[in-house]
Design a protein around this motif. Structure first.
Motif, PDB file in Angstrom:
ATOM      1  N   ARG A  63      47.011  37.708  47.663  1.00  0.00           N
ATOM      2  CA  ARG A  63      46.070  37.910  48.825  1.00  0.00           C
ATOM      3  C   ARG A  63      44.706  37.614  48.468  1.00  0.00           C
ATOM      4  NH1 ARG A  63      43.322  42.340  50.924  1.00  0.00           N
ATOM      5  NH2 ARG A  63      43.427  42.410  53.289  1.00  0.00           N
ATOM      6  N   GLU A  64      44.088  38.197  47.287  1.00  0.00           N
ATOM      7  CA  GLU A  64      42.889  37.916  46.919  1.00  0.00           C
ATOM      8  C   GLU A  64      42.561  36.483  46.590  1.00  0.00           C
ATOM      9  OE1 GLU A  64      39.428  39.826  43.571  1.00  0.00           O
ATOM     10  OE2 GLU A  64      41.547  40.163  43.350  1.00  0.00           O
ATOM     11  N   LEU A  68      39.730  34.709  48.397  1.00  0.00           N
ATOM     12  CA  LEU A  68      38.501  34.078  47.819  1.00  0.00           C
ATOM     13  C   LEU A  68      38.494  32.464  48.112  1.00  0.00           C
ATOM     14  CD1 LEU A  68      38.496  35.608  44.324  1.00  0.00           C
ATOM     15  CD2 LEU A  68      36.786  35.935  46.122  1.00  0.00           C
ATOM     16  N   ARG A  69      39.518  31.677  48.373  1.00  0.00           N
ATOM     17  CA  ARG A  69      39.713  30.444  48.599  1.00  0.00           C
ATOM     18  C   ARG A  69      39.035  30.420  50.173  1.00  0.00           C
ATOM     19  NH1 ARG A  69      40.149  26.045  46.283  1.00  0.00           N
ATOM     20  NH2 ARG A  69      41.587  25.142  47.487  1.00  0.00           N
ATOM     21  N   ALA A  70      39.211  31.043  50.911  1.00  0.00           N
ATOM     22  CA  ALA A  70      38.673  31.107  52.358  1.00  0.00           C
ATOM     23  C   ALA A  70      37.165  31.104  52.421  1.00  0.00           C
ATOM     24  CB  ALA A  70      39.546  32.161  53.248  1.00  0.00           C
ATOM     25  N   SER A  75      31.544  28.642  52.248  1.00  0.00           N
ATOM     26  CA  SER A  75      30.371  28.779  51.310  1.00  0.00           C
ATOM     27  C   SER A  75      29.712  30.366  51.336  1.00  0.00           C
ATOM     28  CB  SER A  75      29.275  28.070  51.844  1.00  0.00           C
ATOM     29  OG  SER A  75      29.634  26.671  51.757  1.00  0.00           O
ATOM     30  N   ALA A  76      30.688  31.301  51.127  1.00  0.00           N
ATOM     31  CA  ALA A  76      30.272  32.578  51.139  1.00  0.00           C
ATOM     32  C   ALA A  76      30.001  32.825  49.673  1.00  0.00           C
ATOM     33  CB  ALA A  76      31.153  33.594  51.534  1.00  0.00           C
ATOM     34  N   TYR A 165      26.654  38.568  44.308  1.00  0.00           N
ATOM     35  CA  TYR A 165      27.730  37.794  44.610  1.00  0.00           C
ATOM     36  C   TYR A 165      29.055  38.782  44.736  1.00  0.00           C
ATOM     37  CZ  TYR A 165      25.552  33.238  44.121  1.00  0.00           C
ATOM     38  OH  TYR A 165      24.795  32.197  44.168  1.00  0.00           O
ATOM     39  N   LEU A 166      29.924  38.539  45.509  1.00  0.00           N
ATOM     40  CA  LEU A 166      31.067  39.520  45.640  1.00  0.00           C
ATOM     41  C   LEU A 166      32.096  38.982  44.420  1.00  0.00           C
ATOM     42  CD1 LEU A 166      33.084  40.408  48.571  1.00  0.00           C
ATOM     43  CD2 LEU A 166      34.250  39.223  46.686  1.00  0.00           C
ATOM     44  N   VAL A 167      32.768  40.044  43.738  1.00  0.00           N
ATOM     45  CA  VAL A 167      33.360  39.485  42.697  1.00  0.00           C
ATOM     46  C   VAL A 167      34.734  40.010  42.666  1.00  0.00           C
ATOM     47  CG1 VAL A 167      32.874  41.362  41.128  1.00  0.00           C
ATOM     48  CG2 VAL A 167      33.433  39.317  40.032  1.00  0.00           C
ATOM     49  N   ASP A 168      35.155  41.000  43.776  1.00  0.00           N
ATOM     50  CA  ASP A 168      36.476  41.544  43.838  1.00  0.00           C
ATOM     51  C   ASP A 168      36.783  41.509  45.264  1.00  0.00           C
ATOM     52  OD1 ASP A 168      38.565  43.201  43.770  1.00  0.00           O
ATOM     53  OD2 ASP A 168      38.095  44.138  42.116  1.00  0.00           O
ATOM     54  N   ALA A 169      37.860  40.869  45.756  1.00  0.00           N
ATOM     55  CA  ALA A 169      38.104  40.864  47.044  1.00  0.00           C
ATOM     56  C   ALA A 169      39.462  41.325  47.425  1.00  0.00           C
ATOM     57  CB  ALA A 169      37.926  39.398  47.705  1.00  0.00           C
TER      58      ALA A 169
END
Length: 403
Positions: A63-64, A68-70, A75-76, A165-169
């Motif tokens: 899922r993560e 993250l690919r999405a 360009s998030a 930056y987001l590092v854990d999704a």
């Protein structure tokens, strides 16, 4: 063993996947600052690229990875997913947890590394601004974080400020649009998490006496709401509508956001104006288009100011021609002047920004423009040589760091 990878990197096969991460030998690992995590995380370097490897459950990893690919496709501001390694077996044939592999974000640090010394209030303010801006950006693209915290964020230097930056999704979800209720829920989660993290820092003696943990968590929410309102609010305009719209769009561009369209309606002879903000990174995209340089937003703004000044002084009407000459005659010589052993101190855009600031200070002291070349040499000899590698520590002046 089964590897699902976003890019073909055969070197991944060289890692000891038949060993639990906590038992990986030191010769495979890279010593980098690491935040608090519920999972075992290790950093490895393969052919010049550093990866973060995290053990987790397979469904969570998948899922993560997909999320993250999405986020990467739009360009998030998030780390890049590289691979999932599943169906791992130990040398004794026992099942091992799957791992998620992400690319390490260069020149970034988790918040606990930033707090490795007692943090000054002004540096804390810049961190809170960065985190609030990150949450606004994620909400604008329809991302519900579900676990916003300092621990799940990485920070990079950005021309006197920070970029987050987001590092854990693993708790996140991507929607077409977030409701006010979803945004409020995310804000309350952030408030609770950050309050707990600030209390933890206070207990460890890493918060300045002037910093109150409750105030820290409330400030993130306040700064978020201020920025969100500036970006999204609808305003009534009674006259000179065109001039107002131009000023509003320019103000949003200064904040780093692009406007795709403006919605207008007339009620009781008053024009109601609401811009549709579509993306952050206004200055970064312009710099990339003109020069090919990939920089943070504040860095890009500073570099573009220098480029525009160069263009005016050189009397070059063509923007593309001016950008090419500025890049080859101004930017590149500054970067090339740094000796190899000092190049890990700062990334090139940040280096150039700090050289420019150093030149300004020297010129103020001398009462004249000292010139770029002398400023570069002074910066290298008097400032950069005393800085630790950016990967090692962030947010302090040289005299505050124990070498």
């Amino acid at each position: 063993m089964r590897i699902t990878s976003a890019l073909v990197d055969p070197s991944l096969l060289e890692l000891p996947w038949n060993t639990p991460l906590e038992e990986w030998p030191a010769d495979h690992l890279v010593a980098l600052p690491q935040g608090i995590s519920r999972h075992v995380v290790r950093f490895v370097k393969l052919h010049g690229t550093v990866y973060a490897v995290k053990e987790t459950r397979e469904r969570i990893a998948e899922r993560e990875y997909d999320l993250l690919r999405a986020l990467e496709r739009i360009s998030a501001p998030a780390v890049e997913a590289v691979a999932i390694v599943a169906d791992r077996l130990s040398v004794d044939g026992e099942s091992l947890e799957p791992v998620l592999v992400t690319r390490h974000l260069q020149f970034s640090l988790p918040y606990r590394a930033v707090f490795s010394h007692t943090l000054r209030p002004e540096t804390m303010n810049r961190l809170l601004d960065a985190l609030a801006a990150l949450l606004v950006r994620m909400h604008l693209i329809g991302f519900f974080w579900g676990d916003c915290s300092l621990s799940n964020t990485l920070f990079r230097r950005d021309a006197g400020a920070f970029a987050a930056y987001l590092v854990d999704a693993e708790t996140g979800a991507l929607h077409l649009r977030l409701s006010n209720g979803q945004r409020s829920e995310d804000l309350e989660i952030a408030r609770t998490n950050i309050f707990g993290e600030a209390l933890d820092l206070q207990a460890a003696g890493l918060l300045h006496d002037q910093i109150d943990p409750e105030h820290v968590s409330d400030e993130v929410v306040r700064r978020y709401e201020t920025l969100w309102n500036e970006i999204t609010f609808e305003e009534r305009v009674e006259q000179d509508t065109r001039r107002y719209i131009e000023k509003r769009i320019r103000r949003l561009n200064e904040l780093g956001f692009d406007v795709e369209e403006v919605a207008m309606s007339v009620v009781d002879n008053q024009v109601h104006v609401r811009p549709k903000v579509v993306d952050a990174g206004h200055h970064s995209r312009r710099l990339l288009r003109l020069t090919g340089l990939d920089a943070e937003e504040n860095q890009a703004r500073s570099l573009l100011n220098d480029l525009d000044t160069y263009r005016a002084e050189s009397d070059l009407p063509d923007e593309s021609q001016a950008a090419h000459r500025w890049f080859t005659e101004v930017f590149e010589p500054v970067v090339r002047a740094v000796p190899p052993h000092l190049r890990r101190k700062l990334e090139p855009p940040e280096l150039f920004v700090q050289v420019t600031d150093h030149r300004f200070r020297l010129s103020e002291e001398a009462g004249r423009d000292v010139g770029l070349a002398p400023a570069v040499q002074s910066f290298l000899a008097d400032v950069l040589v005393h800085r630790p590698d950016e990967q090692a520590i962030l947010g302090y002046e040289p005299d505050e760091i124990a070498e």
